[in-house]
Write an enzyme that holds these catalytic residues in place. Structure first.
Site, short mmCIF file in Angstrom:
data_model
loop_
_atom_site.label_atom_id
_atom_site.label_comp_id
_atom_site.label_asym_id
_atom_site.label_seq_id
_atom_site.Cartn_x
_atom_site.Cartn_y
_atom_site.Cartn_z
N SER A 190 101.30 75.97 19.57
CA SER A 190 101.41 75.72 17.90
C SER A 190 102.02 74.35 17.59
O SER A 190 101.69 73.82 16.73
CB SER A 190 101.35 76.70 17.02
OG SER A 190 102.74 76.97 17.16
N CYS A 223 108.30 82.08 13.53
CA CYS A 223 108.34 82.63 15.16
C CYS A 223 107.23 82.19 15.88
O CYS A 223 106.04 82.10 15.37
CB CYS A 223 108.41 84.28 14.79
SG CYS A 223 108.32 85.12 16.49
N PRO A 224 107.23 81.82 17.33
CA PRO A 224 108.63 81.80 17.75
C PRO A 224 109.34 80.29 17.82
O PRO A 224 110.28 80.03 18.34
CB PRO A 224 108.09 81.87 19.30
CG PRO A 224 106.97 81.33 19.36
CD PRO A 224 105.90 81.65 18.15
N GLY A 225 108.74 79.28 16.88
CA GLY A 225 109.20 78.19 16.56
C GLY A 225 108.48 77.01 17.19
O GLY A 225 109.25 75.81 17.14
N GLY A 226 107.42 76.92 17.03
CA GLY A 226 106.52 75.71 17.59
C GLY A 226 106.48 74.69 16.42
O GLY A 226 106.71 73.65 16.95
N ASP A 242 111.36 84.10 9.40
CA ASP A 242 110.35 84.92 9.87
C ASP A 242 111.13 86.24 10.57
O ASP A 242 112.46 86.33 10.77
CB ASP A 242 109.66 84.35 10.98
CG ASP A 242 108.34 85.10 11.65
OD1 ASP A 242 108.62 86.31 11.84
OD2 ASP A 242 107.47 84.39 11.65
N ASP A 262 110.55 87.84 4.56
CA ASP A 262 109.38 87.69 4.26
C ASP A 262 109.07 86.19 3.65
O ASP A 262 109.76 85.72 2.73
CB ASP A 262 108.95 88.79 3.28
CG ASP A 262 107.53 88.62 2.93
OD1 ASP A 262 106.80 87.59 3.14
OD2 ASP A 262 106.83 89.62 2.47
N ASP A 280 102.66 77.94 8.59
CA ASP A 280 101.43 78.25 9.88
C ASP A 280 101.14 79.82 9.65
O ASP A 280 101.00 80.35 10.63
CB ASP A 280 101.68 77.73 11.04
CG ASP A 280 100.40 77.95 11.82
OD1 ASP A 280 99.35 77.97 11.42
OD2 ASP A 280 100.51 77.95 13.14
N LYS A 309 93.82 79.09 7.01
CA LYS A 309 92.85 79.83 7.92
C LYS A 309 91.64 79.92 7.28
O LYS A 309 91.37 80.53 5.91
CB LYS A 309 93.61 81.43 8.21
CG LYS A 309 95.00 81.18 8.73
CD LYS A 309 95.39 80.20 10.02
CE LYS A 309 96.71 80.09 10.27
NZ LYS A 309 97.06 79.30 11.54
#
Length: 362
Positions: A190, A223-226, A242, A262, A280, A309
């Site tokens: 991502s 998460c995970p940090g892209g 996250d 959150d 994202d 989305k």
């Protein structure tokens, strides 16, 4: 040549058709869109002669959300003879006389079926370029600023559209796709979405000023940090928000603080100016839009990039709803702002939006 060919992601032809029809009408240009689902392109045919060229010049390419490329084309050339495909193409260009063109691109739509043609397109480009040079239609790129680039769009074997695009109002990339390399140390693929977004929305000459080591970012749903990776790579300190775990490699940089909270409830530390907000999260588009607007209106950040989305059927209408909401809310609060939106190559069922606050009315 009174048609406009617009490349798009396969499956988004209806959105592309709706957008070009609406944007053309705003300029007083009328026509109809021909499309085939999952073809990766749309042909918009104008009613009035010369209107396709006018759209290619006046309709700002960077304001089109779903278009990867925009070129003026003629009628579809069909059944090109295998022993001489070049002559019919030259004949179409002869009527156009495209003097001072910068280059030729022989392309296909971005579909699995069309990709089989790419090997042919690469081989065909060299002899076609040589013939175009003999005609005096191709010059050096540095001598052709403000001119056109020539494009051939092969939709299937032996069938192509012949056209051109204005260099200052089109994508500079082959097939309208920036080729990015996935960083080996990035936590997820991502990361390419945010890298492409920055490449698309932030002028290269401004990037080092807009991303500095003195700046702070927030990544909601990190998460995970892209996406955090792209900000840290550019020197920012990032609050990564996250409940999930962040990649250990990001912690090792000393440039992040993991906030297990959150994303909809998180607020920035008091007296801390946030320069960039990125997001994202998988959530309803209007809910994300309201969250991003809250950050901007409250003065919690100055600039944001986020994804909307689009799993619903009426995707273009949903995009319009969200962007109209942004414009109305920011205008109501007296802000000067810029909104950009694009269906990026690395996006799937989503678009990416960039909003920056330019100032506030007195």
């Amino acid at each position: 040549m009174n048609k406009l060919a617009l490349y798009c992601r396969a499956g988004f032809e209806k959105e592309m058709a709706g957008e070009i029809t609406e944007k053309a009408a705003e300029l007083g240009v009328f026509g109809f869109a021909n499309l085939k689902e999952n073809s990766g392109y749309v042909i918009f045919e104008c009613y009035q002669a010369g209107d396709a060229d006018r759209l290619a010049r006046e309709l700002k390419f960077n304001q089109l959300i779903f278009a990867r490329q925009m070129i003026v084309v003629g009628d579809l050339l069909q059944n090109l003879p295998e022993n001489d495909r070049i002559s019919p193409i030259i004949e179409q260009y002869r009527a156009l006389n495209p003097c001072n063109s910068s280059d030729i691109f022989v392309e296909t739509p971005d579909t699995n079926e069309a990709k089989e043609l790419l090997t042919f397109c690469r081989k065909f480009t060299v002899p076609l370029r040589n013939q175009l040079k003999k005609q005096g239609w191709l010059g050096k790129l540095e001598q052709a600023k403000g001119s056109v680039s020539l494009h051939i769009l092969f939709v299937r074997s032996g069938c192509c559209y012949v056209g051109y695009a204005y260099n200052d109002n089109c994508s500079p990339f082959f097939m309208g796709i920036p080729r990015l390399k996935f960083p080996a140390d990035a936590p997820s693929r991502s990361t390419l979405k945010l890298e492409e977004a920055i490449l698309t929305f932030v002028p290269q000459a401004e990037e080092k000023k807009r991303f500095t080591e003195e700046m702070t970012g927030v990544d909601l749903g990190a998460c995970p940090g892209g996406w955090t990776y792209q900000l840290v790579k550019r020197g920012l300190f990032v609050y990564a928000v996250d409940h999930g775990k962040m990649a250990a490699s990001l912690h090792d940089t000393g440039r992040i603080e993991h906030c297990a909270e959150d994303g909809f409830k998180f607020q920035p530390p008091k007296r801390k100016q946030i320069d960039w907000l990125v997001c994202d999260m998988v959530e309803q588009p209007i809910r994300i839009s309201k969250l991003m607007a809250k950050w901007l209106i409250n003065g919690w950040c100055r600039e944001t990039i986020f994804n909307l989305k689009l799993p619903m059927k009426k995707r273009y209408q949903e995009v319009q709803l969200c962007l109209n909401y942004f414009e109305e809310e920011l205008t109501k609060q007296g802000f000067w702002f810029r909104i950009q939106a694009k269906h990026l190559y690395h996006d799937r069922e989503e678009i990416t939006v960039h909003v920056t606050i330019l100032g506030k009315k007195n």
